[in-house]
Design an enzyme around this catalytic site. Structure first.
Site, short mmCIF file in Angstrom:
data_model
loop_
_atom_site.label_atom_id
_atom_site.label_comp_id
_atom_site.label_asym_id
_atom_site.label_seq_id
_atom_site.Cartn_x
_atom_site.Cartn_y
_atom_site.Cartn_z
NE ARG A 58 -3.73 0.12 2.41
CZ ARG A 58 -4.66 0.36 3.34
NH1 ARG A 58 -4.83 -0.50 4.33
NH2 ARG A 58 -5.39 1.45 3.30
CG HIS A 83 -6.61 -0.80 -5.05
ND1 HIS A 83 -5.34 -1.20 -4.69
CD2 HIS A 83 -6.96 0.15 -4.15
CE1 HIS A 83 -4.93 -0.51 -3.63
NE2 HIS A 83 -5.91 0.32 -3.28
CE1 TYR A 107 -22.15 15.98 -11.59
CE2 TYR A 107 -21.02 16.11 -9.47
CZ TYR A 107 -22.19 16.04 -10.21
OH TYR A 107 -23.39 16.05 -9.58
#
Length: 857
Positions: free
Chosen positions: A37, A83, A127
């Site tokens: 990570r 993931h 968006y």
């Protein structure tokens, strides 16, 4: 009665120490965070989340020429396919790779609101849109040519790469940040051109030093530009993998039409939020820290960053800049910590090790790609061999296939039939000679793949033109195979390929350095926050000190009443007054022959009427009394000349007093019944004049006084008559006149020629007539017609008057009135204001009978 079924569950319990279990579980968790990570792989410089985002975008064919796709789609595919930590975790990572102020070379081409350098958050992922940049495609290049290992994804439904081929040196260019368990990484970005040049140097000279690398790779290059102050932090980071780099903004100083100045910040330190800077400056103004600032505003637009700090009139821009560096994030420290995963283990690497790790990765990628291409070419060449053999005896091949009942039988029959190449002029010219000799002289048998290829061969391959094409393709493949084999056998060829790749990257993506590097840097101290300006310093008889602006006193005519320079109380009175720069040292000489230091800017600034602050609160003084004060900027090879009340004179190099100590040092060795009255800075060959209270004086050259050590006593300067004492010492220069002032406010000016040079130690000559009207001599000064003089009385009255109205008269005269003093008042001190013709009238320095302003740099 119902039947009940008893089901016994067999459980097994294992006893183990809880500490051991906690240790094992925690280590497993820690290693998972470290490896999976938080830390980047040293080979491609990517964390797993970043790598998976690029792989998912590659799966969606989102190259630099494709249309942008919704970030929600990209984050969803990344989370669903690779993931397993949720798309809300993926999106911030995706956004950062598309921020030009965060990445030196962006990996994601954004469309929509991806946040701003002001700290504004990005729009929701539904968006915004994105696609990969050309740089990201360079990292994915050759991914499908067996250049890296693949492992199953989290649910084993597909495979994902362990690392990317990374033709682009991402870790070195973009750096990385991450916080793991028990460790963290914070790697600085660099300039692509410089990294490539450093890689070239290491490939050409593997034994090169870090210092040699810094000739082509001087330091980090941050996306936001700025200025790196000093090279020590860079060198530490480059050699050890850890270092602290001081970053500052880039700024210019502009002058407005109204004559005021403004500071314009055009680049800020890396990772600093712009709005935080503006708000912090405003807070400092409200808190009284930046009193010189009248306004601050953000004028940034699409053309670039621009923070404007408007200054008040007469504000010192350099001082304001230093305050901004001290109190805002316009000056920060970037802590470099080069921790990366090497073979899945975290290691701290220096800059050379990072470059070598990238080069080793590229060597492995090129070798694996070459082996992949070699195997592919050899497989195709093997098929072509069979096709060429079949075409040369095509009639028998066709009959054999026609006679076979089915395809498997035909395949077996083909593999059992001996074939021999029929040499023709065309084939002889196209095919390699060793291949022809083998195929013509000995029977050949087809392999399974060759037989399959013949069975699937189109009829058009039977034409003579197609036969020629097969021969040409085979010959070209053989050349390729030889080339691949040569690459695998010679590391120099691999290095040349890496050089070609890096040169290509330089040509395509290289740009100029954004961050400047300054060679010299010193930490800001308190002095950097103080304007370098002239101020009047006043010290009273009882040891109260203060400073005031030089323009506090207005010029008056000779004989005036003056203005109050200090609010005297009881039996206190002004004893020292002089002008000094705020950056000067005050060398304070006391009655017991010690010297103390005090920076002028540490003297409290107060009004004209205020009493001041006790100097005992500013210095570690004992019971001794302040007798003389000098102010200097630097301690050089000039001379300090001391004069005592008993007529002793001593000369010592100024540099002997440069070891500043808070508890003072011994300045002169005094007799028990003697004390210090004056100290002058000289050039080593000046004339000295000593004046006594009873009107006597002696002039001699300082060369008559041998320079001695700091704690020496000195020699006799003048022989005093009974009841007399030295009250002043003057350093004489050409063009000066000697001003003598008596305690009742009378004085006179006398030409230097009136004072003949004598040998040190004599009784001297008359300086002024000491009468009941005049009183005893208070002090003497060396002055000119252009000078102004300040006179202070014991009750604190100060007058400033010009000397152009005062004519010169002889030595043996009584003088004229210079200041009216009250019945219970007497003159206690005099001071000279020396005008600098190159400056305005307000730029002056002061020389007093007890103190002298030295030359400042």
């Amino acid at each position: 009665m119902s039947n009940e079924i008893n089901t016994e569950v067999m459980e097994t319990f294992e006893s183990m120490p809880i500490l051991e279990e906690m240790k094992t579980s925690y280590l497993n968790y820690a290693m998972s965070v470290i490896v999976s990570r938080a830390l980047p792989d040293v080979r491609d410089g990517l964390k797993p989340s970043q790598r998976r985002i690029l792989v998912a975008m590659n799966d969606l064919s989102l190259g630099p020429r494709s249309k942008h796709r919704k970030c929600a789609k990209i984050a969803g595919d990344t989370s669903g396919n690779y993931h397993p930590h949720g798309e809300s975790v993926v999106y911030p990572t995706l956004v950062r790779m598309g921020q030009h102020w965060s990445m030196r070379s962006m990996l994601v081409d954004p469309q929509g609101n991806f946040g701003s350098i002001d700290g504004d958050p990005p729009a929701a992922m539904r968006y915004t849109e994105a696609r990969m940049t050309s740089v990201a495609m360079e990292m994915l290049q050759d991914l499908k040519q067996d250049t890296v290992d693949f492992i199953p994804n989290y649910d084993e439904t597909r495979n994902e790469p362990v690392v990317l081929p990374s033709k682009f040196p991402n870790l070195l260019i973009n750096g990385s940040t991450g916080i793991a368990v028990g460790m963290a990484t914070n790697m600085a970005p660099h300039n692509l051109n410089e990294i490539c040049d450093a890689a070239f140097m290491i490939m050409d000279n593997p034994d090169c030093s870090i210092a040699e690398l810094m000739d082509v790779l001087p330091g980090p290059d941050f996306p936001t530009g700025g200025l790196i102050c000093g090279r020590k932090g860079i060198y530490d980071a480059f050699t050890t993998g850890k270092g602290h780099v001081k970053l500052r903004c880039k700024h210019t100083i502009e002058e407005t039409k109204s004559g005021k100045q403004r500071i314009v910040v055009t680049e800020i330190p890396y990772t600093v939020v712009k709005t935080n800077i503006v708000s912090k400056i405003a807070d400092c103004v409200h808190e009284g820290i930046l009193t010189e600032v009248s306004d601050v505003r953000d004028e940034s637009d699409r053309k670039g960053l621009r923070i404007v700090v408007e200054l008040k009139r007469d504000a010192n821009a350099d001082v304001v800049i230093n305050k901004l560096f001290r109190y805002t994030q316009l000056s920060t420290t970037f802590a470099i910590n080069n921790v990366a995963l090497v073979n899945s283990r975290p290691e701290t690497l220096n800059i050379k090790q990072l470059i070598i790790a990238y080069l080793d990765h590229r060597k492995e990628v090129i070798r694996r790609r070459t082996r992949f291409l070699l195997n592919k070419s050899q497989a195709r060449a093997h098929i072509l061999e069979g096709l060429i053999l079949a075409v040369s005896d095509i009639d028998e091949i066709i009959e054999l296939i026609k006679a076979s009942p089915d395809a498997p039988t035909a395949k077996v029959n083909l593999m059992q039939k001996p074939l021999r190449l029929i040499e023709t002029a065309t084939l002889k010219n196209l095919l390699p000679e060793d291949f022809l000799n083998t195929m013509v002289q000995k029977d050949q048998f087809l392999t399974g793949p060759q037989a399959d290829a013949i069975l699937t061969m189109q009829l058009q391959k039977l034409t003579g033109l197609e036969t020629e094409k097969l021969a040409k393709e085979f010959a070209a493949l053989m050349d390729e195979i030889k080339g691949y084999q040569a690459i695998l056998a010679d590391e120099k060829l691999v290095l040349n390929m890496i050089k070609d790749d890096l040169q290509e990257l330089k040509d395509k993506y290289g740009d100029s350095r954004r961050t400047e590097i300054s060679d010299a840097f010193e930490d800001l101290d308190e002095e950097d926050l103080i304007a370098d300006e002239e101020t009047v310093v006043i010290i009273s008889h009882q040891g109260y000190i203060k400073r005031m602006p030089i323009d506090t006193y207005r010029k008056q005519g000779r004989g005036g009443r003056g203005i109050l320079g200090s609010d005297s109380k009881d039996d206190d009175f002004v004893e020292h007054l002089f002008v000094a720069s705020t950056h000067d040292y005050l060398m304070i000489f006391t009655s017991d022959g010690k010297c103390y230091w005090l920076k002028v800017y540490k003297v409290p600034g107060m009004s004209r009427q205020s009493k001041g602050r006790s100097i005992a609160n500013l210095l570690e003084l004992g019971d001794e009394k302040i007798m003389s004060i000098k102010n200097v900027r630097t301690f050089d090879d000039r001379q300090l000349v001391f004069a005592t009340r008993k007529g002793i004179i001593k000369k010592t190099t100024l540099s002997a007093y440069g070891n500043v100590r808070s508890n003072g040092i011994k300045a002169i060795n005094l007799d028990d019944d003697d004390d210090l009255i004056s100290v002058k800075i000289t050039g080593g060959n000046d004339d000295i004049l000593l004046a006594t209270a009873n009107g006597m004086s002696i002039r001699f050259n300082e060369s008559d006084v041998r320079s001695v050590g700091r704690v020496s006593r000195g020699v006799k300067g003048i022989t005093l008559r009974k009841g007399d004492e030295v009250v002043g010492m003057v350093k004489l220069e050409d063009g000066d006149t000697v001003l003598t002032v008596c305690e009742n406010g009378y004085g006179k000016r006398t030409e230097l020629e009136e004072y003949r040079t004598q040998s040190r130690g004599g009784k001297g000559i008359i300086n002024i007539k000491v009468t009941e009207r005049n009183g005893k001599v208070v002090g003497v000064l060396a002055v000119t017609d252009d000078d102004d003089v300040m006179m202070m009385t014991r009750n604190g009255i100060v007058i400033r008057t010009g000397l152009d109205q005062m004519r010169t008269i002889g030595r043996n005269t009584a003088g004229v009135r210079m200041i009216k003093v009250g019945e219970s008042d007497v003159v206690s001190s005099i001071a000279r204001l020396i005008k600098d013709d190159s400056e305005e009238d307000t730029d002056e320095t002061v020389e007093t009978a007890e103190t002298e302003t030295s030359e400042t740099e």
